[in-house]
Design a protein around this motif. Structure first.
Motif, PDB file in Angstrom:
ATOM      1  N   GLN A 144      12.709  -3.298   3.006  1.00 17.23           N
ATOM      2  CA  GLN A 144      11.480  -2.558   2.743  1.00 17.23           C
ATOM      3  C   GLN A 144      11.653  -1.076   3.102  1.00 17.23           C
ATOM      4  N   GLU A 145      12.274  -0.801   4.244  1.00 16.88           N
ATOM      5  CA  GLU A 145      12.472   0.589   4.659  1.00 16.88           C
ATOM      6  C   GLU A 145      13.376   1.317   3.677  1.00 16.88           C
ATOM      7  N   VAL A 146      14.398   0.618   3.165  1.00 15.19           N
ATOM      8  CA  VAL A 146      15.288   1.233   2.183  1.00 15.19           C
ATOM      9  C   VAL A 146      14.496   1.664   0.951  1.00 15.19           C
ATOM     10  N   GLU A 147      13.606   0.797   0.480  1.00  8.79           N
ATOM     11  CA  GLU A 147      12.832   1.121  -0.723  1.00  8.79           C
ATOM     12  C   GLU A 147      11.849   2.274  -0.446  1.00  8.79           C
ATOM     13  N   ILE A 148      11.246   2.281   0.734  1.00  6.26           N
ATOM     14  CA  ILE A 148      10.296   3.353   1.073  1.00  6.26           C
ATOM     15  C   ILE A 148      11.015   4.694   1.160  1.00  6.26           C
ATOM     16  N   VAL A 149      12.158   4.736   1.852  1.00  6.14           N
ATOM     17  CA  VAL A 149      12.895   5.996   1.991  1.00  6.14           C
ATOM     18  C   VAL A 149      13.408   6.468   0.631  1.00  6.14           C
ATOM     19  N   SER A 150      13.792   5.524  -0.227  1.00  3.25           N
ATOM     20  CA  SER A 150      14.247   5.902  -1.571  1.00  3.25           C
ATOM     21  C   SER A 150      13.116   6.567  -2.357  1.00  3.25           C
ATOM     22  N   LEU A 151      11.911   6.000  -2.257  1.00  2.60           N
ATOM     23  CA  LEU A 151      10.772   6.605  -2.942  1.00  2.60           C
ATOM     24  C   LEU A 151      10.398   7.958  -2.318  1.00  2.60           C
ATOM     25  N   LEU A 152      10.494   8.052  -1.000  1.00  2.00           N
ATOM     26  CA  LEU A 152      10.231   9.339  -0.360  1.00  2.00           C
ATOM     27  C   LEU A 152      11.223  10.400  -0.826  1.00  2.00           C
ATOM     28  N   HIS A 153      12.480  10.001  -0.998  1.00  2.00           N
ATOM     29  CA  HIS A 153      13.482  10.945  -1.507  1.00  2.00           C
ATOM     30  C   HIS A 153      13.109  11.421  -2.900  1.00  2.00           C
ATOM     31  N   ARG A 154      12.740  10.490  -3.764  1.00  2.00           N
ATOM     32  CA  ARG A 154      12.358  10.864  -5.135  1.00  2.00           C
ATOM     33  C   ARG A 154      11.134  11.770  -5.134  1.00  2.00           C
ATOM     34  N   LEU A 155      10.180  11.470  -4.276  1.00  2.00           N
ATOM     35  CA  LEU A 155       8.936  12.237  -4.238  1.00  2.00           C
ATOM     36  C   LEU A 155       9.146  13.625  -3.654  1.00  2.00           C
ATOM     37  N   LEU A 156       9.795  13.696  -2.504  1.00  2.00           N
ATOM     38  CA  LEU A 156       9.893  14.960  -1.780  1.00  2.00           C
ATOM     39  C   LEU A 156      10.928  15.913  -2.370  1.00  2.00           C
ATOM     40  N   THR A 157      11.752  15.409  -3.288  1.00  2.00           N
ATOM     41  CA  THR A 157      12.712  16.285  -3.981  1.00  2.00           C
ATOM     42  C   THR A 157      12.413  16.364  -5.474  1.00  2.00           C
ATOM     43  N   HIS A 158      11.252  15.902  -5.878  1.00  2.00           N
ATOM     44  CA  HIS A 158      10.854  15.944  -7.292  1.00  2.00           C
ATOM     45  C   HIS A 158      10.856  17.383  -7.792  1.00  2.00           C
ATOM     46  N   ARG A 159      11.234  17.563  -9.042  1.00  2.00           N
ATOM     47  CA  ARG A 159      11.351  18.925  -9.590  1.00  2.00           C
ATOM     48  C   ARG A 159      10.025  19.674  -9.585  1.00  2.00           C
ATOM     49  N   ASN A 160       8.900  18.961  -9.591  1.00  2.00           N
ATOM     50  CA  ASN A 160       7.589  19.620  -9.631  1.00  2.00           C
ATOM     51  C   ASN A 160       6.881  19.680  -8.280  1.00  2.00           C
ATOM     52  N   VAL A 161       7.446  19.066  -7.261  1.00  2.00           N
ATOM     53  CA  VAL A 161       6.742  19.001  -5.991  1.00  2.00           C
ATOM     54  C   VAL A 161       6.866  20.321  -5.236  1.00  2.00           C
ATOM     55  N   LYS A 162       5.805  20.691  -4.539  1.00  2.00           N
ATOM     56  CA  LYS A 162       5.810  21.841  -3.637  1.00  2.00           C
ATOM     57  C   LYS A 162       5.423  21.321  -2.256  1.00  2.00           C
ATOM     58  N   VAL A 163       6.403  21.202  -1.395  1.00  2.00           N
ATOM     59  CA  VAL A 163       6.163  20.622  -0.075  1.00  2.00           C
ATOM     60  C   VAL A 163       5.715  21.716   0.888  1.00  2.00           C
ATOM     61  N   ARG A 164       4.647  21.417   1.597  1.00  2.00           N
ATOM     62  CA  ARG A 164       4.116  22.335   2.601  1.00  2.00           C
ATOM     63  C   ARG A 164       4.117  21.632   3.953  1.00  2.00           C
ATOM     64  N   GLY A 165       4.409  22.380   5.014  1.00  2.00           N
ATOM     65  CA  GLY A 165       4.388  21.795   6.348  1.00  2.00           C
ATOM     66  C   GLY A 165       4.372  22.876   7.410  1.00  2.00           C
TER      67      GLY A 165
ATOM     68  N   ALA B 141       0.829  -1.206   0.000  1.00  2.00           N
ATOM     69  CA  ALA B 141       0.000   0.000   0.000  1.00  2.00           C
ATOM     70  C   ALA B 141       0.864   1.257   0.000  1.00  2.00           C
ATOM     71  N   VAL B 142       1.960   1.247   0.754  1.00  3.70           N
ATOM     72  CA  VAL B 142       2.858   2.399   0.786  1.00  3.70           C
ATOM     73  C   VAL B 142       3.507   2.607  -0.570  1.00  3.70           C
ATOM     74  N   ILE B 143       4.030   1.543  -1.145  1.00  2.39           N
ATOM     75  CA  ILE B 143       4.706   1.657  -2.446  1.00  2.39           C
ATOM     76  C   ILE B 143       3.730   2.141  -3.514  1.00  2.39           C
ATOM     77  N   SER B 144       2.524   1.595  -3.507  1.00  2.00           N
ATOM     78  CA  SER B 144       1.515   2.006  -4.493  1.00  2.00           C
ATOM     79  C   SER B 144       1.175   3.485  -4.339  1.00  2.00           C
ATOM     80  N   CYS B 145       1.013   3.929  -3.104  1.00  2.00           N
ATOM     81  CA  CYS B 145       0.676   5.336  -2.846  1.00  2.00           C
ATOM     82  C   CYS B 145       1.793   6.257  -3.316  1.00  2.00           C
ATOM     83  N   LEU B 146       3.042   5.942  -2.948  1.00  2.00           N
ATOM     84  CA  LEU B 146       4.159   6.804  -3.313  1.00  2.00           C
ATOM     85  C   LEU B 146       4.365   6.835  -4.824  1.00  2.00           C
ATOM     86  N   GLN B 147       4.182   5.703  -5.494  1.00  2.00           N
ATOM     87  CA  GLN B 147       4.337   5.679  -6.952  1.00  2.00           C
ATOM     88  C   GLN B 147       3.236   6.490  -7.633  1.00  2.00           C
TER      89      GLN B 147
END
Length: 818
Positions: A282-303, A219-225
């Motif tokens: 599994q954690e390695v793959e999740i953190v890798s996807l989080l890195h790709r997502l949260l540093t994506h050229r089009n992403v605007k992170v809010r917090g 579910a995590v991998i599907s969501c992040l992808q």
């Protein structure tokens, strides 16, 4: 039932809005009608401003009687020792019977009126109607009446009876508003929410949240992808809301939301498994996807408060998200004087709001982990709605450029926090040993003076010594917000005692020195170093109303407040404290610099007042305080410092006097602060205003504008709104805000210039109106030119102003910069 409880509330018997207060006051006791006194008059005004007519409401109290000292908590045990034999249990508390009687009568009134909504005013009303505590936390929440089944009056209960559960919104009691008028605007905001909800008995705006909690790996991998695909297809930008919960210096879970109703909490720590929630691969793959997502050229992170979260992502995941909006910064850009927590912002900007948790980042073991992950999701969706709401507010106020700059400061500040400062550990240990020796010497003095040991850190020992053993006249703290002062032996109190009793001055002096030595030792010299041996601090961009930063230990518990590190030159002649700045050193091959503004506050006041003579002095490079002191005292020999290096007391006094006068200080107040007589202070201030009439005229214009607009605005377009009374104290605070904020923003513009243009220059510390950093020694000549270029900030007055600055250098330490 007592006579007082025979009197019920007042108002429309079938009202849609029922208002519950706490107890009667003096006027209510006289006329036996709720909210008849000054609090009631203020409530009427606030109701009117919120679009509610009192005549359309029903009003009552938890207790229709007047408690001792108008304080209903006198009838409720606040601790075990206050429980008396006549008390009874009510909602997990021990109360006097009169409270229980009032509670039963209040429930009958609610049943008879059958309102759509109840407005609970104050802590006692909130507790009695819901069981919740903490009105400042729960105010504005869209709740329902919650009464234990056994608490309802027996005569109401029948087989077919259904207990009423009207809507309920708590807010601050008008009596508290009268004590602190800055609360008034948020109370009106809550009352407007209640007015909107009064048309029906059920909430229609409860969000249909779709949260993924305790997800599977798939579910995590599907969501992040899926989120990555949305980023790929959103060249205009894809907003993603991000929040971490942390535990013991590690990431407990990471939350993401992509709409106002959808969110996922990805766990990493779990009490069910010491090894963590995921298998290592599994954690390695999740953190890798989080890195790709949260540093994506089009992403605007809010917090919210992402300077905290990013310390964790950088340390544990080795990347920083592409932050586009920090909601705390946006809210501060619009309303610098209001609270900054996510819950407070949500109460302002969210369509539906219920308080959900304290705004902490560290897990409370009393909260189950599934609940923690649910809170993590709420944080994310609330952050999204708050971010969108605050952005719209900023647009309506015309503060887009203000927020744009404040958001930009996120990056140089984070970089500075991550770099830290190198520390001379041998000198640190030496200073610590010297301070310990000096403290031990004072302890020997205490033994010699008193015949027994003394711990100046113990309020109990200090009070016993001065007020019991030495029979000194008691000194109390100042009363605040209606709370009376308490007996104290703080530094101010000891100085008062020293003035009264000269024989105690040596002892009091030794106590003051002992305390100062302890602060130097614990706060600065022995502040814990980070895991790499460097000293770090956490800066808060939203730390003050004047847009000055504040600082504290970092997210992992190391470091300290590095904005007030003493230079060791502030003590008297026979008591020298060390220059703690000397423990901060440049990295090998670097030269340290201290970039400091010259008379920045005075220049801002002079240009705001458009005072021509003082402008001329400053433009000629003169010190106006020296020139004016010479003229006032008729002594051309006055200088800032004497030939022996000590400060000239007349210069120091006159500078403090002029500074206080600029900020609407009164002769009486200045006299007390500077040790002058009131007539001397009056005469001096009169002379000063005659000498510089534009300053007096500027102050008058400023006060009139503040009363009219209810905000002050500096030359950069930043504002500070005032929601309370505009009185003399408010005017003094506001007029001081003007130069303080301007100087803070000026130094930050220099910092941003350095960050964006000169990567070879590293800012290591920001100290209010100066920057401390380092550059490669072999680039010294170029670095000095770059620092001067970065400092050319033009303030757009009619007569444009650039504040001069100086740069001190050292290859040894910050404390050696000259």
């Amino acid at each position: 039932m007592t006579e007082s409880h025979a009197h019920s509330g007042d108002g429309k018997p079938d009202a849609k809005i029922l208002i519950v207060g706490e107890a009667w006051g003096v006027e209510e006791e006289r006329v036996r009608i709720p909210f008849s006194g000054t609090s009631g008059q203020e409530l009427n005004r606030m109701l009117h401003e919120a679009g509610i007519q009192r005549s359309e409401c029903y009003l009552t109290n938890l207790v229709n009687a007047r408690p001792p000292h108008n304080d209903i908590t006198k009838w409720v045990a606040q601790k075990r020792s206050e429980i008396t034999m006549d008390m009874v249990r009510l909602r997990e508390e021990y109360v006097k019977p009169i409270v229980r009687e009032g509670y039963q009568r209040m429930l009958r009134e609610i049943t008879l009126v059958n309102p759509n909504i109840v407005i609970a005013l104050g802590n006692s009303a909130l507790w009695s109607l819901t069981g919740a505590k903490g009105i400042l936390k729960w105010r504005g929440s869209q709740l329902n009446l919650e009464v234990p089944p056994t608490d309802w009056p027996a005569d109401l209960i029948t087989p077919s009876w259904v207990p009423p559960r009207p809507k309920l919104i708590p807010t601050i009691h008008p009596a508290a508003v009268l004590r602190d008028m800055s609360l008034r605007s948020i109370v009106i905001h809550d009352l407007k929410r209640a007015a909107r909800e009064a048309t029906s008995s059920l909430y229609s705006n409860v969000p249909d949240w779709k949260f993924v909690v305790r997800p599977t790996f798939d579910a995590v991998i599907s969501c992040l992808q899926r989120l990555l695909a949305l980023c790929d297809s959103s060249p205009e930008g894809f907003w993603l809301d991000f929040d971490l919960e942390t535990r013991a210096g590690h990431i407990a879970c990471a939350g993401l939301s992509w709409s106002r109703t959808e969110a996922i909490s990805i766990p990493f720590m779990c009490v069910e498994s010491r090894e963590g929630y995921w298998l290592e691969e599994q954690e390695v793959e999740i953190v890798s996807l989080l890195h790709r997502l949260l540093t994506h050229r089009n992403v605007k992170v809010r917090g919210q408060n992402l300077l905290y979260d990013c310390q964790y992502t950088y340390r544990h995941w080795h990347f920083v998200p592409r932050v586009a909006q920090d909601t705390m910064i946006s809210h501060h850009s619009a309303f610098a004087g209001l609270p900054k927590s996510l819950a407070y912002q949500a109460s302002m900007y969210c369509d539906h709001y219920v308080y959900w948790k304290d705004d902490g980042k560290t897990w409370d073991k009393n909260v189950g982990e599934d609940q923690l992950w649910h809170y993590n999701c709420i944080d994310c969706v609330r952050t999204r709605e708050v971010g969108e709401g605050s952005a719209e507010t900023i647009r309506q106020l015309g503060l887009e450029k203000v927020d744009e700059f404040q958001q930009k400061m996120f990056w140089p500040v984070l970089q500075c926090m991550q770099r830290g400062v190198e520390v001379n550990k041998k000198l640190r240990e030496k200073l610590a040993a010297e301070l310990f020796e000096e403290m031990a010497a004072r302890e020997e003095l205490f033994q010699a003076y008193l015949g027994h040991p003394l711990n100046p850190k113990s309020p109990l020992q200090m009070s016993k010594l001065f007020y019991e053993d030495l029979k000194q006249q008691p000194v109390f703290t100042r009363a605040k917000n209606g709370v009376p002062g308490h007996l104290t032996c703080n530094d101010e109190a000891l100085q008062t005692i020293a003035k009264r009793e000269p024989l105690l001055r040596p002892l009091i002096k030794a106590i003051g020195e002992y305390r100062s030595l302890g602060v130097f030792l614990s706060t600065f010299v022995m502040a814990p170093l980070d895991i790499d041996g460097r000293m770090r601090t956490s800066y808060n961009i939203c730390g003050t109303e004047s847009f000055r930063f504040n600082s504290s230990e970092n997210a992992f518990g190391s470091g300290t407040n590095l904005q007030n590190v003493p230079a060791g030159d502030e003590s008297d002649e026979d008591f020298k404290l060390p220059n703690v700045r000397k423990i901060f050193v440049p990295d090998p091959g670097f030269t340290m610099f201290d970039k400091d503004l010259s008379k920045a506050d005075l220049r801002i006041v002079t240009w705001e007042a458009d005072e021509p003579e003082m402008k001329a002095m400053l433009k000629e490079g003169k010190d106006p305080y020296v020139e004016i002191a010479r003229e006032f005292y008729k002594d051309p020999t006055i200088k800032k410092t004497r030939s022996d290096g000590s400060a000239d007391p007349r210069y120091k006094t006159f500078k403090s006097f002029a500074h206080g006068t600029h900020y609407l200080g009164t002769p009486y107040g200045l006299a007390g602060r500077l040790g002058l007589s009131v007539p001397v202070a009056e005469r001096t201030q009169r002379w000063y205003f005659e000498r510089f009439p534009r300053i007096k005229a500027w102050q008058a214009d400023f006060s009139r504008a503040l009363a009219s607009r209810r905000y002050v605005e500096n030359i950069f377009g930043y504002r500070r709104y005032y929601f309370g009374r505009i009185d003399e104290a408010t005017c003094r605070e506001a007029i001081a805000w003007l130069p303080q904020s301007t100087v803070a923003l000026y130094i930050n513009r220099i910092w941003l210039n350095i960050y964006e243009r000169y990567p070879q220059i590293w800012v290591l510390l920001q100290v209010h109106d100066s920057l401390v950093g380092q550059f490669p020694t072999h680039l010294k000549a170029q670095a000095l030119r770059d620092l001067d270029e970065a400092s050319q900030i033009v303030l757009p007055y009619d007569d444009p102003l650039i504040i001069p600055s100086g740069t001190k250098l050292s290859e040894v330490s910050w404390g050696d910069c000259e």
